[in-house]
Write an enzyme that holds these catalytic residues in place. Structure first.
Site, PDB file in Angstrom:
ATOM      1  N   LYS A 232      49.851 -56.158 -48.819  1.00  0.00           N
ATOM      2  CA  LYS A 232      50.682 -54.943 -48.943  1.00  0.00           C
ATOM      3  C   LYS A 232      52.032 -55.260 -49.583  1.00  0.00           C
ATOM      4  CE  LYS A 232      50.662 -54.043 -44.508  1.00  0.00           C
ATOM      5  NZ  LYS A 232      49.872 -55.195 -44.015  1.00  0.00           N
TER       6      LYS A 232
ATOM      7  N   ARG B 196      57.382 -68.042 -41.219  1.00  0.00           N
ATOM      8  CA  ARG B 196      57.614 -66.771 -40.527  1.00  0.00           C
ATOM      9  C   ARG B 196      57.127 -66.941 -39.100  1.00  0.00           C
ATOM     10  NH1 ARG B 196      55.840 -61.081 -43.328  1.00  0.00           N
ATOM     11  NH2 ARG B 196      55.091 -60.535 -41.257  1.00  0.00           N
TER      12      ARG B 196
ATOM     13  N   ARG C  72      48.618 -59.768 -33.689  1.00  0.00           N
ATOM     14  CA  ARG C  72      48.842 -58.769 -34.744  1.00  0.00           C
ATOM     15  C   ARG C  72      47.508 -58.176 -35.207  1.00  0.00           C
ATOM     16  NH1 ARG C  72      51.811 -62.552 -38.754  1.00  0.00           N
ATOM     17  NH2 ARG C  72      51.789 -60.806 -40.214  1.00  0.00           N
TER      18      ARG C  72
END
Ligand code: AP5
Ligand code: MG
Length: 203
Positions: free
Chosen positions: A15, A134, A145
Protein backbone atom coordinates in the site's frame (compact mmCIF):
# COMPACT_ATOMS: atom_id res chain seq x y z
CA UNK A 1 -13.74 14.62 -11.59
CA UNK A 2 -11.07 14.27 -8.91
CA UNK A 3 -9.99 10.89 -7.69
CA UNK A 4 -10.69 9.68 -4.17
CA UNK A 5 -9.25 6.25 -3.70
CA UNK A 6 -8.87 3.80 -0.81
CA UNK A 7 -6.12 1.17 -0.85
CA UNK A 8 -6.99 -1.93 1.14
CA UNK A 9 -4.66 -4.86 1.59
CA UNK A 10 -2.76 -6.91 4.10
CA UNK A 11 0.18 -5.42 5.96
CA UNK A 12 3.12 -5.61 3.56
CA UNK A 13 0.92 -5.88 0.46
CA UNK A 14 2.50 -2.71 -0.96
CA UNK A 15 0.00 0.00 0.00
CA UNK A 16 2.76 2.44 0.95
CA UNK A 17 4.95 1.63 -2.05
CA UNK A 18 2.16 1.80 -4.61
CA UNK A 19 0.28 4.58 -2.81
CA UNK A 20 3.24 6.92 -3.17
CA UNK A 21 3.54 6.19 -6.90
CA UNK A 22 -0.20 6.51 -7.57
CA UNK A 23 -0.44 9.77 -5.63
CA UNK A 24 2.40 11.23 -7.69
CA UNK A 25 0.85 10.02 -10.95
CA UNK A 26 -2.60 11.45 -10.21
CA UNK A 27 -1.23 14.50 -8.35
CA UNK A 28 -3.32 13.73 -5.26
CA UNK A 29 -2.55 13.62 -1.54
CA UNK A 30 -1.14 10.32 -0.24
CA UNK A 31 -2.69 9.96 3.19
CA UNK A 32 -1.12 7.10 5.13
CA UNK A 33 -2.55 6.86 8.63
CA UNK A 34 0.43 4.71 9.67
CA UNK A 35 2.81 7.48 8.55
CA UNK A 36 0.73 10.11 10.33
CA UNK A 37 0.93 8.12 13.55
CA UNK A 38 4.64 7.35 13.19
CA UNK A 39 5.26 11.09 12.69
CA UNK A 40 3.25 11.87 15.80
CA UNK A 41 5.40 9.38 17.73
CA UNK A 42 8.59 10.85 16.31
CA UNK A 43 7.57 14.34 17.43
CA UNK A 44 6.27 13.08 20.79
CA UNK A 45 2.90 14.80 20.37
CA UNK A 46 0.06 13.87 22.74
CA UNK A 47 -1.36 11.57 20.04
CA UNK A 48 2.10 10.05 19.51
CA UNK A 49 2.51 9.34 23.20
CA UNK A 50 -0.95 7.79 23.39
CA UNK A 51 -0.43 5.40 20.46
CA UNK A 52 3.23 4.34 20.64
CA UNK A 53 2.77 1.20 22.66
CA UNK A 54 -0.28 0.10 20.66
CA UNK A 55 1.54 0.46 17.35
CA UNK A 56 4.78 -1.16 18.46
CA UNK A 57 2.89 -4.23 19.66
CA UNK A 58 0.91 -4.51 16.42
CA UNK A 59 -2.47 -3.46 17.84
CA UNK A 60 -5.03 -1.09 16.35
CA UNK A 61 -5.53 2.50 17.49
CA UNK A 62 -9.12 3.24 18.53
CA UNK A 63 -11.68 4.05 15.87
CA UNK A 64 -12.72 7.46 17.24
CA UNK A 65 -9.18 8.81 17.24
CA UNK A 66 -8.52 7.48 13.74
CA UNK A 67 -11.77 8.89 12.34
CA UNK A 68 -11.05 12.32 13.77
CA UNK A 69 -7.47 12.34 12.42
CA UNK A 70 -8.72 11.39 8.97
CA UNK A 71 -11.62 13.82 9.04
CA UNK A 72 -9.19 16.63 9.84
CA UNK A 73 -6.81 15.62 7.06
CA UNK A 74 -9.53 15.20 4.42
CA UNK A 75 -10.79 18.69 5.28
CA UNK A 76 -7.49 20.26 4.21
CA UNK A 77 -7.55 22.10 0.92
CA UNK A 78 -5.28 19.78 -1.13
CA UNK A 79 -7.48 16.77 -0.38
CA UNK A 80 -10.70 18.72 -0.93
CA UNK A 81 -9.56 20.21 -4.22
CA UNK A 82 -7.46 17.55 -5.89
CA UNK A 83 -8.60 14.33 -4.22
CA UNK A 84 -6.64 11.78 -2.23
CA UNK A 85 -5.46 8.24 -1.76
CA UNK A 86 -6.12 6.72 1.65
CA UNK A 87 -3.56 4.09 2.73
CA UNK A 88 -4.32 2.26 5.97
CA UNK A 89 -7.76 3.73 6.64
CA UNK A 90 -10.39 2.43 7.04
CA UNK A 91 -9.41 -0.84 8.64
CA UNK A 92 -12.46 -1.67 10.74
CA UNK A 93 -16.15 -1.58 9.88
CA UNK A 94 -16.84 1.37 12.24
CA UNK A 95 -14.04 3.30 10.44
CA UNK A 96 -15.60 2.47 7.07
CA UNK A 97 -18.94 3.80 8.30
CA UNK A 98 -17.24 6.98 9.56
CA UNK A 99 -15.61 7.42 6.16
CA UNK A 100 -19.00 7.00 4.47
CA UNK A 101 -20.14 9.97 6.57
CA UNK A 102 -16.98 12.06 6.20
CA UNK A 103 -16.98 11.60 2.41
CA UNK A 104 -20.75 11.91 1.93
CA UNK A 105 -20.52 15.13 -0.10
CA UNK A 106 -17.61 13.88 -2.23
CA UNK A 107 -17.74 10.07 -2.18
CA UNK A 108 -14.90 7.61 -2.70
CA UNK A 109 -14.58 6.69 -6.40
CA UNK A 110 -12.80 3.39 -5.97
CA UNK A 111 -11.55 0.98 -3.31
CA UNK A 112 -8.70 -1.26 -4.41
CA UNK A 113 -7.98 -4.48 -2.58
CA UNK A 114 -4.32 -5.26 -3.20
CA UNK A 115 -4.15 -9.03 -2.87
CA UNK A 116 -0.95 -10.67 -1.64
CA UNK A 117 -0.85 -14.05 0.14
CA UNK A 118 0.02 -14.19 3.81
CA UNK A 119 3.30 -16.13 3.31
CA UNK A 120 4.62 -13.51 0.90
CA UNK A 121 3.80 -10.50 3.10
CA UNK A 122 5.57 -12.22 6.01
CA UNK A 123 8.67 -12.53 3.80
CA UNK A 124 8.47 -8.87 2.77
CA UNK A 125 8.01 -7.63 6.33
CA UNK A 126 10.87 -9.67 7.70
CA UNK A 127 13.13 -8.28 4.96
CA UNK A 128 12.00 -4.75 5.88
CA UNK A 129 12.67 -5.47 9.55
CA UNK A 130 16.30 -6.23 8.75
CA UNK A 131 16.59 -3.01 6.71
CA UNK A 132 14.49 -0.47 8.60
CA UNK A 133 13.95 -1.75 12.15
CA UNK A 134 10.26 -0.89 12.36
CA UNK A 135 9.30 -2.06 15.86
CA UNK A 136 6.03 -3.56 14.62
CA UNK A 137 7.84 -5.78 12.10
CA UNK A 138 8.93 -8.17 14.89
CA UNK A 139 7.52 -11.69 14.30
CA UNK A 140 5.11 -11.35 17.26
CA UNK A 141 3.77 -7.95 16.15
CA UNK A 142 3.43 -9.14 12.53
CA UNK A 143 1.44 -12.16 13.72
CA UNK A 144 -0.90 -9.85 15.66
CA UNK A 145 -1.25 -7.36 12.80
CA UNK A 146 -2.13 -10.11 10.33
CA UNK A 147 -4.66 -11.66 12.73
CA UNK A 148 -6.30 -8.24 13.17
CA UNK A 149 -6.39 -7.82 9.40
CA UNK A 150 -8.31 -11.11 8.98
CA UNK A 151 -10.63 -10.29 11.84
CA UNK A 152 -11.30 -6.55 11.42
CA UNK A 153 -10.19 -5.40 7.96
CA UNK A 154 -10.98 -8.27 5.58
CA UNK A 155 -14.77 -7.79 6.13
CA UNK A 156 -14.44 -4.36 4.48
CA UNK A 157 -13.95 -6.11 1.14
CA UNK A 158 -17.58 -7.27 1.23
CA UNK A 159 -18.71 -3.83 2.45
CA UNK A 160 -17.19 -2.10 -0.57
CA UNK A 161 -18.18 -4.83 -3.02
CA UNK A 162 -21.79 -4.27 -1.95
CA UNK A 163 -21.37 -0.54 -2.59
CA UNK A 164 -20.13 -1.33 -6.11
CA UNK A 165 -16.77 0.45 -5.77
CA UNK A 166 -14.41 -2.50 -5.21
CA UNK A 167 -11.60 -3.50 -7.58
CA UNK A 168 -9.36 -6.44 -6.75
CA UNK A 169 -5.76 -6.22 -7.98
CA UNK A 170 -3.10 -8.93 -7.79
CA UNK A 171 -0.23 -7.49 -5.73
CA UNK A 172 2.26 -10.27 -6.49
CA UNK A 173 5.03 -9.33 -8.91
CA UNK A 174 7.56 -6.55 -9.28
CA UNK A 175 6.54 -3.06 -8.12
CA UNK A 176 6.32 -2.00 -11.79
CA UNK A 177 4.03 -4.90 -12.70
CA UNK A 178 1.73 -4.18 -9.76
CA UNK A 179 1.67 -0.46 -10.60
CA UNK A 180 0.63 -1.19 -14.19
CA UNK A 181 -2.21 -3.42 -12.97
CA UNK A 182 -3.34 -0.71 -10.55
CA UNK A 183 -3.49 2.09 -13.11
CA UNK A 184 -5.34 -0.14 -15.53
CA UNK A 185 -7.86 -1.21 -12.84
CA UNK A 186 -8.41 2.44 -11.88
CA UNK A 187 -9.14 3.61 -15.40
CA UNK A 188 -11.41 0.62 -16.05
CA UNK A 189 -13.41 1.14 -12.87
CA UNK A 190 -13.64 4.92 -12.85
CA UNK A 191 -12.85 6.19 -16.33
CA UNK A 192 -10.38 8.55 -14.66
CA UNK A 193 -6.99 8.83 -16.33
CA UNK A 194 -3.87 10.36 -14.90
CA UNK A 195 -3.03 13.91 -15.99
CA UNK A 196 -1.14 13.39 -19.26
CA UNK A 197 -2.56 9.83 -19.30
CA UNK A 198 -3.75 7.79 -22.25
CA UNK A 199 -6.18 10.36 -23.60
CA UNK A 200 -9.36 8.60 -22.48
CA UNK A 201 -12.06 10.86 -21.10
CA UNK A 202 -11.48 12.27 -17.64
CA UNK A 203 -14.63 12.81 -15.65
P1 AP5 B 1 0.61 1.07 8.57
O1 AP5 B 1 1.77 1.96 8.50
O2 AP5 B 1 -0.54 1.33 7.71
O3 AP5 B 1 1.16 -0.38 8.39
P2 AP5 B 1 0.52 -1.69 7.78
O4 AP5 B 1 -0.90 -1.67 7.45
O5 AP5 B 1 0.91 -2.71 8.78
O6 AP5 B 1 1.16 -1.82 6.42
P3 AP5 B 1 2.64 -1.71 6.03
O7 AP5 B 1 3.02 -0.28 6.00
O8 AP5 B 1 3.48 -2.63 6.86
O9 AP5 B 1 2.57 -2.36 4.59
P4 AP5 B 1 2.17 -1.72 3.20
O10 AP5 B 1 0.98 -2.42 2.67
O11 AP5 B 1 2.18 -0.25 3.25
O12 AP5 B 1 3.38 -2.25 2.32
P5 AP5 B 1 4.74 -1.51 1.91
O13 AP5 B 1 4.55 -0.77 0.65
O14 AP5 B 1 5.31 -0.81 3.08
O15 AP5 B 1 0.07 1.04 10.08
C1 AP5 B 1 0.96 0.87 11.16
C2 AP5 B 1 0.19 0.80 12.45
O16 AP5 B 1 -0.48 2.06 12.69
C3 AP5 B 1 -0.94 -0.24 12.52
O17 AP5 B 1 -0.48 -1.53 12.85
C4 AP5 B 1 -1.83 0.37 13.62
O18 AP5 B 1 -1.26 0.15 14.88
C5 AP5 B 1 -1.75 1.85 13.32
N1 AP5 B 1 -2.80 2.28 12.39
C6 AP5 B 1 -2.62 2.81 11.15
N2 AP5 B 1 -3.81 3.07 10.58
C7 AP5 B 1 -4.75 2.69 11.48
C8 AP5 B 1 -6.16 2.67 11.44
N3 AP5 B 1 -6.85 3.09 10.39
N4 AP5 B 1 -6.81 2.18 12.53
C9 AP5 B 1 -6.15 1.75 13.62
N5 AP5 B 1 -4.80 1.73 13.70
C10 AP5 B 1 -4.11 2.18 12.63
O19 AP5 B 1 5.61 -2.80 1.57
C11 AP5 B 1 6.10 -3.65 2.57
C12 AP5 B 1 7.55 -4.06 2.23
O20 AP5 B 1 7.53 -4.83 1.03
C13 AP5 B 1 8.49 -2.88 1.97
O21 AP5 B 1 9.74 -3.18 2.47
C14 AP5 B 1 8.49 -2.76 0.44
O22 AP5 B 1 9.68 -2.21 -0.03
C15 AP5 B 1 8.30 -4.20 0.01
N6 AP5 B 1 7.54 -4.33 -1.24
C16 AP5 B 1 6.48 -3.58 -1.64
N7 AP5 B 1 6.03 -4.00 -2.85
C17 AP5 B 1 6.83 -5.03 -3.22
C18 AP5 B 1 6.84 -5.88 -4.38
N8 AP5 B 1 5.97 -5.74 -5.39
N9 AP5 B 1 7.78 -6.86 -4.42
C19 AP5 B 1 8.68 -7.00 -3.40
N10 AP5 B 1 8.72 -6.22 -2.29
C20 AP5 B 1 7.80 -5.24 -2.20
MG1 MG C 1 2.43 1.19 4.77
Amino acid sequence: MTIRLVLLGRQGSGKGTQGARLATLYAIAHISTGEMLRNAIKHATPVGKAVKEIIDSGGLVNDELMASLVQGRLGESDARTHGYLLDGFPRTLPQALSLDDIARARPINIVVDLEVPRELVIERLSARRAAEHRADDSPEAVERRLALYDEQTAPLIAHYRKKGVLAVVDGVGTPDEVFARLTSAIVTATGITAPGGDGRTTR
